[in-house]
Design a protein around this motif. Structure first.
Motif, PDB file in Angstrom:
ATOM      1  N   ASP A 282       0.548  -1.167   0.024  1.00 47.39           N
ATOM      2  CA  ASP A 282       0.006  -0.059  -0.167  1.00 47.39           C
ATOM      3  C   ASP A 282       0.779   1.291   0.140  1.00 47.39           C
ATOM      4  N   ASN A 283       2.046   1.056   0.392  1.00 49.52           N
ATOM      5  CA  ASN A 283       2.886   2.367   0.777  1.00 49.52           C
ATOM      6  C   ASN A 283       2.169   3.606   1.413  1.00 49.52           C
ATOM      7  N   SER A 284       1.558   2.962   2.533  1.00 49.93           N
ATOM      8  CA  SER A 284       1.143   3.983   3.490  1.00 49.93           C
ATOM      9  C   SER A 284       2.103   4.796   4.303  1.00 49.93           C
ATOM     10  N   SER A 285       1.677   5.759   5.226  1.00 45.71           N
ATOM     11  CA  SER A 285       2.568   6.601   5.696  1.00 45.71           C
ATOM     12  C   SER A 285       3.368   5.897   7.042  1.00 45.71           C
ATOM     13  N   ILE A 286       2.887   4.775   7.629  1.00 47.80           N
ATOM     14  CA  ILE A 286       3.410   3.986   8.401  1.00 47.80           C
ATOM     15  C   ILE A 286       4.846   3.290   7.920  1.00 47.80           C
ATOM     16  N   SER A 287       4.732   2.883   6.523  1.00 43.27           N
ATOM     17  CA  SER A 287       6.057   2.218   5.837  1.00 43.27           C
ATOM     18  C   SER A 287       7.001   3.212   5.988  1.00 43.27           C
ATOM     19  N   GLN A 288       6.846   4.527   5.870  1.00 41.93           N
ATOM     20  CA  GLN A 288       8.060   5.249   5.717  1.00 41.93           C
ATOM     21  C   GLN A 288       8.537   5.715   7.093  1.00 41.93           C
ATOM     22  N   PHE A 289       7.686   5.776   7.987  1.00 45.22           N
ATOM     23  CA  PHE A 289       8.062   6.272   9.539  1.00 45.22           C
ATOM     24  C   PHE A 289       8.659   5.154  10.492  1.00 45.22           C
ATOM     25  N   CYS A 290       8.243   3.720  10.404  1.00 46.52           N
ATOM     26  CA  CYS A 290       8.516   2.881  11.265  1.00 46.52           C
ATOM     27  C   CYS A 290      10.186   2.542  11.041  1.00 46.52           C
ATOM     28  N   SER A 291      10.541   2.120  11.855  1.00 47.98           N
ATOM     29  CA  SER A 291      12.104   1.722  11.963  1.00 47.98           C
ATOM     30  C   SER A 291      12.439   0.161  12.155  1.00 47.98           C
ATOM     31  N   PRO A 292      13.214  -0.142  11.242  1.00 43.40           N
ATOM     32  CA  PRO A 292      13.659   0.248   9.882  1.00 43.40           C
ATOM     33  C   PRO A 292      12.478   0.617   8.746  1.00 43.40           C
ATOM     34  N   ARG A 293      12.631   1.582   8.055  1.00 38.86           N
ATOM     35  CA  ARG A 293      11.757   1.664   7.181  1.00 38.86           C
ATOM     36  C   ARG A 293      11.330   0.641   6.269  1.00 38.86           C
ATOM     37  N   LEU A 294       9.990   0.459   5.887  1.00 36.14           N
ATOM     38  CA  LEU A 294       9.525  -0.888   5.473  1.00 36.14           C
ATOM     39  C   LEU A 294       9.440  -0.635   3.647  1.00 36.14           C
ATOM     40  N   SER A 295       9.924  -1.599   2.884  1.00 31.67           N
ATOM     41  CA  SER A 295       9.876  -1.803   1.677  1.00 31.67           C
ATOM     42  C   SER A 295       8.403  -2.255   1.415  1.00 31.67           C
ATOM     43  N   THR A 296       7.871  -1.764   0.341  1.00 31.29           N
ATOM     44  CA  THR A 296       6.238  -2.019   0.076  1.00 31.29           C
ATOM     45  C   THR A 296       5.883  -2.037  -1.430  1.00 31.29           C
ATOM     46  N   MET A 297       4.767  -2.428  -1.567  1.00 27.85           N
ATOM     47  CA  MET A 297       4.171  -2.359  -3.074  1.00 27.85           C
ATOM     48  C   MET A 297       3.214  -1.183  -3.148  1.00 27.85           C
ATOM     49  N   GLU A 298       3.402  -0.281  -4.096  1.00 30.72           N
ATOM     50  CA  GLU A 298       2.437   0.950  -4.170  1.00 30.72           C
ATOM     51  C   GLU A 298       1.534   0.713  -5.259  1.00 30.72           C
ATOM     52  N   MET A 299       0.151   1.015  -5.151  1.00 33.84           N
ATOM     53  CA  MET A 299      -0.592   1.048  -6.380  1.00 33.84           C
ATOM     54  C   MET A 299      -0.591   2.475  -6.953  1.00 33.84           C
ATOM     55  N   GLN A 300      -1.192   2.602  -8.156  1.00 29.17           N
ATOM     56  CA  GLN A 300      -1.213   3.770  -9.051  1.00 29.17           C
ATOM     57  C   GLN A 300      -2.490   4.469  -8.478  1.00 29.17           C
ATOM     58  N   ARG A 301      -2.463   5.111  -7.061  1.00 28.67           N
ATOM     59  CA  ARG A 301      -3.799   5.471  -6.671  1.00 28.67           C
ATOM     60  C   ARG A 301      -4.440   6.805  -7.429  1.00 28.67           C
ATOM     61  N   GLU A 302      -3.396   7.591  -7.723  1.00 27.65           N
ATOM     62  CA  GLU A 302      -4.133   8.672  -8.522  1.00 27.65           C
ATOM     63  C   GLU A 302      -5.033   8.319  -9.797  1.00 27.65           C
ATOM     64  N   GLU A 303      -4.238   7.290 -10.576  1.00 26.95           N
ATOM     65  CA  GLU A 303      -4.773   7.086 -12.082  1.00 26.95           C
ATOM     66  C   GLU A 303      -5.814   5.879 -11.685  1.00 26.95           C
ATOM     67  N   ILE A 304      -5.798   5.149 -10.760  1.00 24.34           N
ATOM     68  CA  ILE A 304      -7.046   4.167 -10.484  1.00 24.34           C
ATOM     69  C   ILE A 304      -8.346   5.092 -10.022  1.00 24.34           C
ATOM     70  N   SER A 305      -8.189   6.146  -9.037  1.00 18.34           N
ATOM     71  CA  SER A 305      -9.094   7.005  -8.824  1.00 18.34           C
ATOM     72  C   SER A 305      -9.706   7.559  -9.950  1.00 18.34           C
ATOM     73  N   ARG A 306      -8.893   8.183 -10.982  1.00 18.06           N
ATOM     74  CA  ARG A 306      -9.488   9.083 -11.963  1.00 18.06           C
ATOM     75  C   ARG A 306     -10.285   8.145 -12.865  1.00 18.06           C
ATOM     76  N   THR A 307      -9.778   6.750 -13.001  1.00 19.90           N
ATOM     77  CA  THR A 307     -10.536   5.888 -14.094  1.00 19.90           C
ATOM     78  C   THR A 307     -11.947   5.410 -13.386  1.00 19.90           C
ATOM     79  N   ALA A 308     -11.813   5.242 -12.308  1.00 20.18           N
ATOM     80  CA  ALA A 308     -12.976   4.581 -11.479  1.00 20.18           C
ATOM     81  C   ALA A 308     -14.250   5.795 -11.614  1.00 20.18           C
ATOM     82  N   ILE A 309     -13.882   6.831 -11.408  1.00 20.13           N
ATOM     83  CA  ILE A 309     -14.931   8.155 -11.959  1.00 20.13           C
ATOM     84  C   ILE A 309     -15.306   8.218 -13.066  1.00 20.13           C
ATOM     85  N   GLN A 310     -14.242   8.153 -14.105  1.00 21.71           N
ATOM     86  CA  GLN A 310     -14.625   7.976 -15.487  1.00 21.71           C
ATOM     87  C   GLN A 310     -15.346   6.946 -15.882  1.00 21.71           C
TER      88      GLN A 310
END
Length: 336
Positions: A282-310
């Protein structure tokens, strides 16, 4: 339909509630003030008669609510709040307002949703039953379904949006394998009811398929699931690490459970990433601020949101949108 097989009308609702048809219309459309006592009587009559507004007639009159409903399993989840924020931007630009609602998985909930006359509904839920999707479609409401699990026989008019969960899960296992891990376990979601993901769930099935493809061990020790809360998950991970076969990698269904699992391992003396590689989703905020910082898989949130509305807007205009599919993006940080 009533018990005689006849369609229930607005007049029937008005008669049972002891109000005028105009008051019933105000309650259904929620566009005028109605005294609480009368509103309650109308809502009870609607429920008792199982009244459904005639969406075809409404469409012929050219009436639109300019409202879109987003149904999700966990509305407090950061991923959903960020998705809704993106959707709201695109929806507002198109003249729509978007509402967020938690899935309740009851016939009454579906009836209430239908009666509100939304122009479109977007569903991001693992547990939302397919038969309820069919009810929404039969009511003439455009529906976009986020693909979280494999479903059989969705209505042809329902648009499906795949956000990359299956391929992303396989890529998570691949990344751990490429860093030398092969004894990998899956950390499932926290469920207040203790529910476990099944193999039609795309993240779990992606994990299973990639583990099988690489010839890695898969058995009853390969998942930690059924936990009701964060503390229970911490204890379950610790127990698994102490009592089961060796573990050198953990894949969390989302960043939160991955961080909880990582902290449980570190409390037992594991060094991350030296002894144990950990990756989330998910690449949420906690992944960047936990220690050690967490590797993660990010989804294309902006494009997904735009496509769903369209997709919703296209269906409102009578078009049949193509299903959409997206890929995820691996973000490597200190935990792997």
């Amino acid at each position: 339909m009533n018990q005689n097989g006849e369609r229930v009308t607005r007049a029937d609702v008005a008669k049972l509630a002891g109000v005028s048809e105009t008051i019933v219309s105000y309650v259904i459309n929620n566009n005028r003030y109605v005294a609480k006592e009368k509103r309650v009587r109308v809502e009870e009559a609607i429920s008792a008669l199982n009244y459904r507004p005639n969406n075809v007639a409404r469409a012929l009159k050219g009436k639109h609510s300019n409202q879109i409903l987003f149904i999700a399993d966990q509305i407090t989840n950061e991923y959903f709040s960020r998705i809704v924020s993106e959707m709201d931007k695109y929806a507002y630009e198109a003249g729509y307002l978007i509402s967020l609602c938690a899935n309740r998985n009851t016939p009454e909930f579906v009836s209430q949703v239908i009666s509100r006359q939304y122009d479109g509904i977007i569903i991001s839920s693992t547990s939302f039953p397919t038969e309820y999707v069919k009810e929404l479609d039969n009511a003439g409401i455009p529906v976009v379904m986020f693909k979280h699990r494999r479903r059989q026989q969705l209505p042809e008019r329902v648009a499906v949006l795949a956000s990359g969960l299956y391929t992303g899960a396989r890529d998570c296992v691949s990344h751990l394998a490429e860093t030398g891990r092969k004894n990998i376990i899956y950390i499932d979601r926290i469920s207040r009811r203790g529910n476990r993901s099944t193999e039609d769930d795309l993240r779990l099935s992606g994990f299973v398929d990639e583990m099988n493809a690489r010839g890695f061990r898969l058995d009853e020790y390969s998942t930690v699931a059924g936990c009701h809360n964060e503390m229970e998950l911490t204890e379950a991970v610790a127990k698994r690490l102490k009592e089961g076969p060796k573990v050198d990698g953990m894949f969390g269904r989302n960043d939160m459970v991955a961080c909880i699992a990582m902290n449980a391992a570190m409390s037992l003396g594991y060094k991350v990433p030296q002894d144990l590689g950990v990756i989330g989703f998910d690449n949420s905020s906690i992944s960047q601020f936990c220690s050690p910082r967490l590797s993660t898989m990010e989804m294309q949130r902006e494009e997904i949101s735009r496509t769903a509305i369209q997709m919703i807007m296209d269906m409102v205009d009578g078009k049949r949108p193509e299903n959409a599919e997206f890929r995820t993006n691996l973000i490597v940080r200190e935990s792997t």
